[in-house]
Scaffold this motif. Structure first.
Motif, PDB file in Angstrom:
ATOM      1  N   GLN B  45       2.212 -14.185  32.071  1.00 13.63           N
ATOM      2  CA  GLN B  45       2.291 -12.448  33.181  1.00 13.63           C
ATOM      3  C   GLN B  45       3.208 -14.496  34.486  1.00 13.63           C
ATOM      4  OE1 GLN B  45       1.646 -10.221  33.875  1.00 13.63           O
ATOM      5  NE2 GLN B  45       0.764  -9.932  31.514  1.00 13.63           N
ATOM      6  N   ALA B  90      14.674 -14.121  29.900  1.00 14.08           N
ATOM      7  CA  ALA B  90      13.555 -14.809  30.877  1.00 14.08           C
ATOM      8  C   ALA B  90      13.145 -16.508  31.877  1.00 14.08           C
ATOM      9  CB  ALA B  90      11.955 -14.536  30.412  1.00 14.08           C
ATOM     10  N   TRP B 113      17.656  -7.966  28.004  1.00 14.12           N
ATOM     11  CA  TRP B 113      16.152  -8.312  28.575  1.00 14.12           C
ATOM     12  C   TRP B 113      15.677  -7.610  29.562  1.00 14.12           C
ATOM     13  CZ3 TRP B 113      12.768 -12.044  27.340  1.00 14.12           C
ATOM     14  CH2 TRP B 113      12.800 -13.438  26.414  1.00 14.12           C
ATOM     15  N   ALA B 115      14.879  -3.847  30.236  1.00 12.41           N
ATOM     16  CA  ALA B 115      13.669  -3.671  30.018  1.00 12.41           C
ATOM     17  C   ALA B 115      12.461  -4.294  30.734  1.00 12.41           C
ATOM     18  CB  ALA B 115      13.503  -2.684  28.840  1.00 12.41           C
ATOM     19  N   HIS B 116      12.652  -5.912  29.678  1.00 13.08           N
ATOM     20  CA  HIS B 116      11.212  -6.181  29.887  1.00 13.08           C
ATOM     21  C   HIS B 116      11.019  -7.047  31.203  1.00 13.08           C
ATOM     22  CE1 HIS B 116       8.426 -10.273  28.897  1.00 13.08           C
ATOM     23  NE2 HIS B 116       9.934 -10.913  29.545  1.00 13.08           N
ATOM     24  N   VAL B 117      12.225  -7.407  31.865  1.00 14.75           N
ATOM     25  CA  VAL B 117      12.196  -8.381  32.863  1.00 14.75           C
ATOM     26  C   VAL B 117      12.300  -6.989  34.295  1.00 14.75           C
ATOM     27  CG1 VAL B 117      13.901  -9.167  34.882  1.00 14.75           C
ATOM     28  CG2 VAL B 117      13.907 -10.029  32.390  1.00 14.75           C
ATOM     29  N   GLN B 119      10.528  -4.356  34.371  1.00 11.93           N
ATOM     30  CA  GLN B 119       9.069  -4.207  33.661  1.00 11.93           C
ATOM     31  C   GLN B 119       7.905  -4.718  34.910  1.00 11.93           C
ATOM     32  OE1 GLN B 119       8.821  -2.894  30.141  1.00 11.93           O
ATOM     33  NE2 GLN B 119       9.134  -0.663  30.295  1.00 11.93           N
ATOM     34  N   ALA B 120       8.445  -6.428  34.523  1.00 10.20           N
ATOM     35  CA  ALA B 120       7.311  -7.531  34.517  1.00 10.20           C
ATOM     36  C   ALA B 120       7.642  -7.501  36.496  1.00 10.20           C
ATOM     37  CB  ALA B 120       8.003  -9.256  34.206  1.00 10.20           C
ATOM     38  N   ARG B 148      18.279   1.497  24.878  1.00  5.82           N
ATOM     39  CA  ARG B 148      17.043   0.927  25.398  1.00  5.82           C
ATOM     40  C   ARG B 148      17.152   1.135  27.060  1.00  5.82           C
ATOM     41  NH1 ARG B 148      16.991  -4.532  23.449  1.00  5.82           N
ATOM     42  NH2 ARG B 148      18.483  -4.499  22.383  1.00  5.82           N
ATOM     43  N   LEU B 152      14.574   2.637  29.268  1.00  4.76           N
ATOM     44  CA  LEU B 152      13.237   2.302  30.450  1.00  4.76           C
ATOM     45  C   LEU B 152      13.799   3.250  31.465  1.00  4.76           C
ATOM     46  CD1 LEU B 152      12.920  -0.498  32.241  1.00  4.76           C
ATOM     47  CD2 LEU B 152      15.365  -0.779  32.294  1.00  4.76           C
TER      48      LEU B 152
END
Ligand SMILES: [Zn+2]
Lengths: 225, 404
Positions: B45, B90, B113, B115-117, B119-120, B148, B152
Motif C-alpha cells: 500500500q 511503481a 501502469w 490505471a494502477h497508479v 487508483q493508488a 484500458r 479507467l
C-alpha cells in the motif's frame, strides 16, 4: 519495370514492414533496374504489380485489411500468378481463416490452405529458420499457431523461436513466400531479398555487397546454435 | 484505497530513502528503482500511503512524458515531488514520493501502469499526451492500452483529464471521462490510428480535423489551442521556449493546461516553463573526447521523427546510437518506420549495440554513414554535434560524457 505494391502500410506495417519494399526497390535500383513502389492506401484500388508485400498489424487493422483485400482485385491477381511476400498478419490473411480478438475464426482470403488459431502464448523473440541450405534470421511477435493443409510446403524449418508451431515457419508456393519473421526481414537477409528479386524478374542477378551482409553475418553468428 | 500510515509503511518508506542513498553512494545504480522495489515488497500500500494528502498530477503517453512532467513541476514552482529520472513504473514513483515531503506531486507514468497508479494515488488530474507504437516486443499493443485507459477514465468521476484532441486513440481513451480539457495541439504522428477504434473503418484526416463515418470524431469543445498562438482555457499565453522543437511547444500547451486546472499562477508558470533549458539531461550539452555533444533522447518512430525535423536545416555531422536491450525492446525493426531519409546531406556516425542495423537502414535510405568502432577517428565539429540515442544508449552516453 519492376512494380512493388506495398499493401495498406497504415494498417499492415506495425513492425517496420515497409522496410521490405524499400530493400527490394533499392537492391533492384542499384542494379540499374527501373523500379516503382506503389504504396496502396485504404481508399485506393489495388493496382497491378510484379510483387505485393503484406506486413503485420494489430487485430482491428488486420481484420480491416482482410476485408479490404477480399473486396479488391488482389485475390484475382494472386490467382493470376502475381508474386506475394507476406509476413506476420499478412501470412495469416492469405490463409483460410485466422483468430483475432473477439472472433476465433475470421475469414481469410483462402488463397492458401492454411488455418491460424490463437496460440497458447504469444511468440516474441528472435527467429531463425533454415530455408533449404541457408539460415534466415529475423524477429517474430505474434499470437498465432498456424497449421498447414495437406500438400502446403512450409517456408522453412525453425532452428530458434516458434514460427508456425515450433517446428516449421510460414509456407511457400511457386509465387508466395510467407514467414513469421516480420518487418524488415529482407533487410537482415540480403540473400533472401535477392532470391525474391531473381524469381520475380526471372533472371540471375550479380552480387551486391552492402553493409547488410555484415549485419546478416553478425546476427547469424549470434543466433545460430 | 489509502488507509492511515502504519508503522510497517513508515519502515518501508525509510527503507526506500536509505536504500536509494546507499545505492547512489556505492554507485551501484541510478538510485531510484532498487529502493522503490524494496519498499513495494515491504508494503504493497506504500504508493497509496505516500500519495495521501498530496495534490497529484499524472502524465502519461508514448512521447513527451518526461518533458511535460518537468514543465509542470517547474511551472508549479517551489518544491514539487517528481520522478524526474524517468523511472516511471511503481518502484520509481514510490522512490520519488518517499524522497519529498512536498504537497504537490507530478508523476510521469508508464502507459501500462496508468490505471494502477491512478487508483493508488487517487490522482485528480491526469494528462494524456499521445499513443503510438513503442517497444512492441514487450509493451502491449497500443489499442489495448487505449482500451484500458478508457475503462479507467469512464469510472473516474472526480478526475480532470487533460487530453490531446488530435490523437484518435487518446480521444477514444478519454471520451467517457466526466471532465475533459481537450487540447488542440499539433500531433504529426497518427499512423497508429488510421482505423477507427470503435468500428475499424478507416479514419479520415484533414489539416484541422479527423473523423470516422460511424460518428467518432475530433472533439469540437477544445479548450486549449496551439495554432497561430497558444490559448489555454480562454487565456492567450506567449510561448517562448528555450527547449527546441515544435513537439516541445505541444508538451508545454498541455503542461500549462494542467497547471491552470490546479489553480497555478499562470503568469509565473509561463515564465518558468519558458525558462527551462534541459530536462533530465535531455537537450543538454556534454563533452566527450574533445567533442561537444547535444544529447537527444528518441525512443520510437514518432520521437525520432520529431527530433529529425530539428536537424533538417544544416549539413553537420550527426551521431546516432541504437541499442536493443530489455528497456529498449529487443526488436529494432522500428528503425524502418523512422524517416531517416531526412538525414540525406549529413554524415551519420553509427554507435551502439545495433549500429549495423542502423547502418543498413541508413544505407537503404541513401544516407552517408560511418560504422564507428574503437579505432574510428571522428572529426571534431566546430559547433555541437547532435547525438540521437534510444533509451539505454542515451543512459550510456550520459555516463560516458561529462557536463560542460
Ligand atoms: Zn468508426
Amino acid at each position: 519495370m519492376l512494380t512493388i505494391g506495398l499493401l495498406y502500410p497504415e494498417l499492415l506495417g506495425t513492425y517496420g514492414d515497409g522496410g521490405n519494399a524499400l530493400v527490394l526497390a533499392e537492391r533492384a535500383r542499384r542494379r540499374r533496374l527501373d523500379v516503382e513502389v506503389i504504396s496502396v492506401g485504404i481508399d485506393d484500388d489495388v493496382p497491378d504489380a510484379s510483387i505485393y508485400l503484406l506486413g503485420g498489424g494489430e487485430d482491428g487493422p488486420q481484420r480491416l485489411g482482410a476485408d479490404l483485400l477480399r473486396r479488391s482485385t488482389f485475390p484475382l491477381r494472386v490467382r493470376d500468378g502475381r508474386y506475394v511476400l507476406a509476413v506476420c498478419a499478412g501470412l495469416q490473411i492469405l490463409g483460410t481463416s485466422f483468430a483475432v480478438e473477439g472472433d476465433d475464426e475470421y475469414e481469410g482470403l483462402g488463397l492458401v490452405d492454411v488455418v491460424t488459431h490463437r496460440g497458447e502464448r504469444r511468440s516474441v523473440g528472435d527467429l531463425v529458420v533454415r530455408v533449404n541450405e541457408r539460415l534466415l534470421v529475423g524477429f517474430e511477435n505474434h499470437g498465432g499457431r498456424t497449421t498447414l493443409g495437406p500438400g502446403v510446403e512450409p517456408f522453412g524449418v525453425v532452428e530458434r523461436g516458434r514460427g508456425n508451431d515450433g517446428t516449421v515457419d510460414g509456407y511457400t508456393t511457386s509465387t508466395v513466400w510467407a514467414s513469421y519473421a516480420h518487418g524488415p526481414v529482407l533487410a537482415m537477409n540480403p540473400w533472401f531479398a535477392d532470391e525474391v528479386l531473381e524469381r520475380v524478374l526471372g533472371r540471375e542477378l550479380a552480387p551486391l555487397p552492402t553493409v547488410a551482409d555484415q549485419l546478416y553475418e553478425e546476427r547469424r553468428a549470434l543466433l545460430a546454435r | 484505497m489509502p488507509r492511515g500510515s502504519s508503522l510497517r509503511d513508515d519502515v518501508a518508506k525509510w527503507a526506500v530513502v536509505a536504500i536509494n542513498s546507499l545505492s547512489r553512494l556505492t554507485s551501484r545504480g541510478s538510485g531510484t528503482v532498487i529502493g522503490g522495489r524494496v519498499g513495494l515488497a515491504l508494503a504493497p500500500q506504500l504508493l497509496a500511503n505516500l500519495a495521501q494528502r498530496r495534490q497529484v498530477i499524472l502524465v502519461s503517453g508514448t512521447n513527451g512524458k518526461t518533458t511535460t512532467s518537468a514543465m509542470i513541476a517547474a511551472g508549479w514552482g517551489g518544491d514539487v515531488a517528481t520522478n524526474d529520472t524517468g523511472s516511471n513504473m511503481a518502484a520509481g514513483l514510490v522512490a520519488a514520493l518517499a524522497a519529498s515531503k512536498s504537497r504537490s506531486a507530478v508523476l510521469e507514468v508508464d502507459e501500462s501502469w496508468l490505471a494502477h497508479v491512478a487508483q493508488a494515488t487517487s490522482a485528480r488530474t491526469i494528462t494524456l499526451l499521445n499513443l503510438s507504437r513503442d517497444q512492441l516486443d514487450r509493451a502491449n499493443e497500443v489499442r489495448q492500452i487505449a482500451e484500458r485507459w478508457r475503462v479507467l477514465l469512464a469510472d473516474a468521476k472526480e478526475t480532470d483529464v487533460i487530453a490531446n484532441a488530435n490523437d484518435p486513440l487518446v480521444v477514444y481513451a478519454a471520451e467517457l471521462a466526466a471532465s475533459v480539457a481537450w487540447c488542440d495541439v499539433p500531433t504529426p504522428w497518427t499512423t497508429d490510428a488510421v482505423s477507427c477504434p470503435h468500428c475499424t473503418q478507416p479514419l479520415h484526416f484533414t489539416e484541422a480535423s479527423w473523423w470516422c463515418d460511424c460518428g467518432f470524431a475530433k472533439p469540437s469543445d477544445v479548450v486549449t489551442t496551439l495554432r497561430e498562438g497558444l490559448v489555454v482555457r480562454g487565456t492567450p499565453l506567449v510561448l517562448a521556449l528555450k527547449l527546441p522543437g515544435a513537439f516541445n511547444e505541444a508538451n508545454a500547451a498541455m503542461a500549462l493546461t494542467a497547471l491552470s486546472l490546479v489553480g497555478a499562477d499562470m503568469t509565473a508558470a509561463l515564465a518558468r516553463v519558458n525558462a527551462l533549458t534541459n530536462v533530465a539531461g535531455r537537450f543538454s550539452l556534454r563533452r566527450w573526447r574533445g567533442h561537444l555533444l547535444r544529447l537527444l533522447l528518441a525512443k520510437n518512430p514518432a520521437g525520432f521523427a520529431a527530433m529529425l525535423v530539428t536537424l533538417e536545416r544544416d549539413d553537420s555531422n550527426v551521431w546516432v546510437a541504437i541499442n536493443a536491450r530489455v528497456a529498449d525492446g529487443h526488436d529494432p525493426s522500428w528503425l524502418y518506420d523512422v524517416p531517416f531519409e531526412m538525414l540525406r546531406g549529413h554524415r551519420v556516425f553509427c554507435f551502439g549495440d545495433r549500429r549495423l542495423d542502423l547502418a543498413t537502414r541508413l544505407d537503404y535510405a541513401n544516407v552517408d554513414y560511418v560504422v564507428v568502432s574503437d579505432d574510428t577517428s571522428i572529426p571534431v565539429s566546430p559547433g555541437p554535434v547532435a547525438l540521437l540515442a534510444n533509451y539505454t544508449a542515451f543512459q550510456e552516453w550520459r555516463a560516458r560524457s561529462s557536463a560542460c
